[in-house]
Design a protein around this motif. Sequence first.
Motif, PDB file in Angstrom:
ATOM      1  N   GLU A   8       0.835  -1.198   0.000  1.00 53.00           N
ATOM      2  CA  GLU A   8       0.000   0.000   0.000  1.00 53.00           C
ATOM      3  C   GLU A   8       0.876   1.258   0.000  1.00 53.00           C
ATOM      4  N   GLY A   9       0.370   2.296  -0.633  1.00 57.69           N
ATOM      5  CA  GLY A   9       1.137   3.546  -0.705  1.00 57.69           C
ATOM      6  C   GLY A   9       2.411   3.339  -1.500  1.00 57.69           C
ATOM      7  N   ASP A  10       3.534   3.728  -0.909  1.00 60.61           N
ATOM      8  CA  ASP A  10       4.810   3.536  -1.605  1.00 60.61           C
ATOM      9  C   ASP A  10       5.477   2.212  -1.231  1.00 60.61           C
ATOM     10  N   GLY A  11       4.804   1.395  -0.394  1.00 60.74           N
ATOM     11  CA  GLY A  11       5.332   0.076  -0.040  1.00 60.74           C
ATOM     12  C   GLY A  11       6.480   0.108   0.951  1.00 60.74           C
ATOM     13  N   ARG A  12       6.663   1.223   1.640  1.00 60.84           N
ATOM     14  CA  ARG A  12       7.818   1.357   2.535  1.00 60.84           C
ATOM     15  C   ARG A  12       7.437   1.400   4.022  1.00 60.84           C
ATOM     16  N   GLU A  13       6.141   1.495   4.309  1.00 60.69           N
ATOM     17  CA  GLU A  13       5.703   1.720   5.685  1.00 60.69           C
ATOM     18  C   GLU A  13       6.161   0.623   6.643  1.00 60.69           C
ATOM     19  N   ILE A  14       5.940  -0.643   6.271  1.00 62.97           N
ATOM     20  CA  ILE A  14       6.276  -1.730   7.190  1.00 62.97           C
ATOM     21  C   ILE A  14       7.783  -1.775   7.467  1.00 62.97           C
ATOM     22  N   PHE A  15       8.592  -1.454   6.463  1.00 60.87           N
ATOM     23  CA  PHE A  15      10.045  -1.480   6.652  1.00 60.87           C
ATOM     24  C   PHE A  15      10.494  -0.386   7.622  1.00 60.87           C
ATOM     25  N   HIS A  16       9.896   0.807   7.499  1.00 62.51           N
ATOM     26  CA  HIS A  16      10.229   1.891   8.416  1.00 62.51           C
ATOM     27  C   HIS A  16       9.761   1.559   9.835  1.00 62.51           C
ATOM     28  N   PHE A  17       8.542   1.063   9.952  1.00 61.25           N
ATOM     29  CA  PHE A  17       7.997   0.707  11.262  1.00 61.25           C
ATOM     30  C   PHE A  17       8.884  -0.324  11.953  1.00 61.25           C
ATOM     31  N   ALA A  18       9.195  -1.398  11.236  1.00 61.23           N
ATOM     32  CA  ALA A  18       9.960  -2.499  11.825  1.00 61.23           C
ATOM     33  C   ALA A  18      11.406  -2.089  12.101  1.00 61.23           C
ATOM     34  N   TYR A  19      12.007  -1.329  11.194  1.00 54.22           N
ATOM     35  CA  TYR A  19      13.398  -0.906  11.401  1.00 54.22           C
ATOM     36  C   TYR A  19      13.532  -0.036  12.645  1.00 54.22           C
ATOM     37  N   GLU A  20      12.627   0.924  12.792  1.00 49.90           N
ATOM     38  CA  GLU A  20      12.710   1.818  13.947  1.00 49.90           C
ATOM     39  C   GLU A  20      12.577   1.043  15.256  1.00 49.90           C
ATOM     40  N   LYS A  21      11.701   0.056  15.272  1.00 48.64           N
ATOM     41  CA  LYS A  21      11.532  -0.741  16.490  1.00 48.64           C
ATOM     42  C   LYS A  21      12.770  -1.583  16.768  1.00 48.64           C
ATOM     43  N   MET A  22      13.301  -2.260  15.749  1.00 53.41           N
ATOM     44  CA  MET A  22      14.470  -3.115  15.955  1.00 53.41           C
ATOM     45  C   MET A  22      15.712  -2.293  16.283  1.00 53.41           C
ATOM     46  N   ARG A  23      15.864  -1.148  15.648  1.00 55.03           N
ATOM     47  CA  ARG A  23      17.012  -0.276  15.954  1.00 55.03           C
ATOM     48  C   ARG A  23      16.945   0.202  17.400  1.00 55.03           C
ATOM     49  N   ASP A  24      15.739   0.598  17.831  1.00 50.36           N
ATOM     50  CA  ASP A  24      15.558   1.069  19.198  1.00 50.36           C
ATOM     51  C   ASP A  24      15.893  -0.036  20.201  1.00 50.36           C
ATOM     52  N   ARG A  25      15.481  -1.252  19.929  1.00 52.21           N
ATOM     53  CA  ARG A  25      15.766  -2.368  20.833  1.00 52.21           C
ATOM     54  C   ARG A  25      17.266  -2.650  20.906  1.00 52.21           C
ATOM     55  N   TRP A  26      17.914  -2.636  19.748  1.00 50.00           N
ATOM     56  CA  TRP A  26      19.359  -2.887  19.722  1.00 50.00           C
ATOM     57  C   TRP A  26      20.115  -1.813  20.494  1.00 50.00           C
ATOM     58  N   GLU A  27      19.723  -0.559  20.318  1.00 44.90           N
ATOM     59  CA  GLU A  27      20.413   0.541  21.001  1.00 44.90           C
ATOM     60  C   GLU A  27      20.254   0.442  22.510  1.00 44.90           C
ATOM     61  N   LYS A  28      19.086   0.066  22.980  1.00 44.12           N
ATOM     62  CA  LYS A  28      18.853  -0.053  24.417  1.00 44.12           C
ATOM     63  C   LYS A  28      19.671  -1.204  25.009  1.00 44.12           C
ATOM     64  N   ILE A  29      19.677  -2.339  24.317  1.00 44.60           N
ATOM     65  CA  ILE A  29      20.473  -3.479  24.781  1.00 44.60           C
ATOM     66  C   ILE A  29      21.958  -3.124  24.769  1.00 44.60           C
ATOM     67  N   SER A  30      22.411  -2.497  23.695  1.00 43.97           N
ATOM     68  CA  SER A  30      23.824  -2.130  23.561  1.00 43.97           C
ATOM     69  C   SER A  30      24.263  -1.198  24.680  1.00 43.97           C
ATOM     70  N   GLN A  31      23.399  -0.252  25.036  1.00 46.38           N
ATOM     71  CA  GLN A  31      23.736   0.706  26.084  1.00 46.38           C
ATOM     72  C   GLN A  31      23.942  -0.008  27.416  1.00 46.38           C
ATOM     73  N   ILE A  32      23.098  -0.969  27.716  1.00 49.46           N
ATOM     74  CA  ILE A  32      23.208  -1.700  28.982  1.00 49.46           C
ATOM     75  C   ILE A  32      24.472  -2.554  29.003  1.00 49.46           C
ATOM     76  N   VAL A  33      24.693  -3.343  27.945  1.00 54.93           N
ATOM     77  CA  VAL A  33      25.827  -4.269  27.923  1.00 54.93           C
ATOM     78  C   VAL A  33      27.151  -3.516  27.869  1.00 54.93           C
ATOM     79  N   SER A  34      27.152  -2.325  27.297  1.00 59.84           N
ATOM     80  CA  SER A  34      28.397  -1.540  27.216  1.00 59.84           C
ATOM     81  C   SER A  34      28.929  -1.170  28.592  1.00 59.84           C
ATOM     82  N   LEU A  35      28.072  -1.186  29.599  1.00 59.21           N
ATOM     83  CA  LEU A  35      28.477  -0.851  30.956  1.00 59.21           C
ATOM     84  C   LEU A  35      28.986  -2.063  31.731  1.00 59.21           C
ATOM     85  N   SER A  36      28.998  -3.203  31.059  1.00 56.60           N
ATOM     86  CA  SER A  36      29.423  -4.431  31.717  1.00 56.60           C
ATOM     87  C   SER A  36      30.858  -4.787  31.342  1.00 56.60           C
TER      88      SER A  36
END
Length: 465
Positions: A335-363
Amino acid sequence: MAKFKGFLFGLFLVGSIALNIFFLTNNLYAGYVNKQQLSWSQRAAAEAEAVASVSCSGHGITYLDGLFLDGKPVCECNSCYGGPTCSHFLPDCVANADSGDPLFLEPFWMQHAESSALLVAGWHRMSYGFADQSSMSQVLQNHILKVHSISRNAITKGKYLVFGAGSTQLLSAAVFALSLNSSSLARVVAASPYYPVYKTQTDFFETAHFEFQGDALLMKRSSNSTGNVIEFVTSPNNPDGLLRKAVLQGSSVNAIYDHAYYWPHFTAIPAPADEDVMIFTISKLTGHAGSRFGWALVKDEDVYLNMLKYTQLAELGVSRDTQLRALQLLKVVLEGDGREIFHFAYEKMRDRWEKISQIVSLSKRYTIQDIPPQYCNFFEKVRGPSPAYVWLKCEREEDTNCNAVLRGANIIGRLGSLFNASDRYVRLSLLKRDDDFNLLLYRLKELVSKEGGANQLIEPKLIVL
């Protein structure tokens, strides 16, 4: 002049009344026709709406094929929640990050409930095949090609399409096809760490044509890659999310590229993939792992025909109902330009990775894989990592079983030895529901907070809604 103006006014008035009568009649007729058309589907739609409207406190869900009590659907609660409406949080619950269930995309599909809904008539596709006697929907094939064109992750020109019951069946079909006409036993390998199914499935279906022989890296070092060799290449890799190429080269080596995660929300797409055998799955594209639908893009016609033969003998092709659901899902994706699901999913996965990375970096006791930023063909810019999994390592020599260490902190992952790696590694899934991820985040904060010298970490707080 006054008479002429009066005539024009009368003409416009009559015309306006006529138009209103036309539109009113047309709408009434359309409503009548629509009502007639919906006569047989109203009950099914009402049942689906009734089940979907049941509240499970945001921590559970009801299903048409779920349990019913006194005629009412029973909530199936998320991990660590209980009670009739899933409102009760279980504080001592274990953060289960073992499975790769891609439930992180549930919110996207709830936002697109109307466009993704599907009502299947009792007489839908009762035949073994389609009108052209094939087992694959041509319309679905066209939609798959469009999705690849938009995501820019694969070259489809000059390739044959094969449908399968998820990528798992197609992996087996590819081994079968590549070993069928070999004059010698085909040796199947994969570079460590590798997805466990490559070994377990190949061992289970082992024939006189092929057998699993372990690590491709060991075979390369021993210079023993003569004869027919089939190498599984997972790119991005499961468990560490790194982009890979085949380890072994030569005229007798065939590679099966498992591109389950080669979508813009899991990895940068540096260039569209163009290998001879490429396998994709809807489970990691849309999150619908339970629908069991995948496809292969195959360059060689003989390999394609043998893979097709495998799926036909095994299942008489993929369920027509599954193909219909896959088609409906891909319609929403496009639907639309066909990019919505990729943006939605990328932002969520990037956010999760950044949060995990921040915690483990302190270990000082734990580390995770390093995935450098890379140019992405889809986003047309350099982007950071957003992998499906954390490949966590226990750095202390005495922590020979990292999963056991994590279990002591109420965290469950998948042991490294399952991927033919050291047990000092554990795979943690980032694909699960928000509830599960938030609990994993909390447990990791607890774990790192207990280390000496980790005072800069904020005291962990678990927010329960």
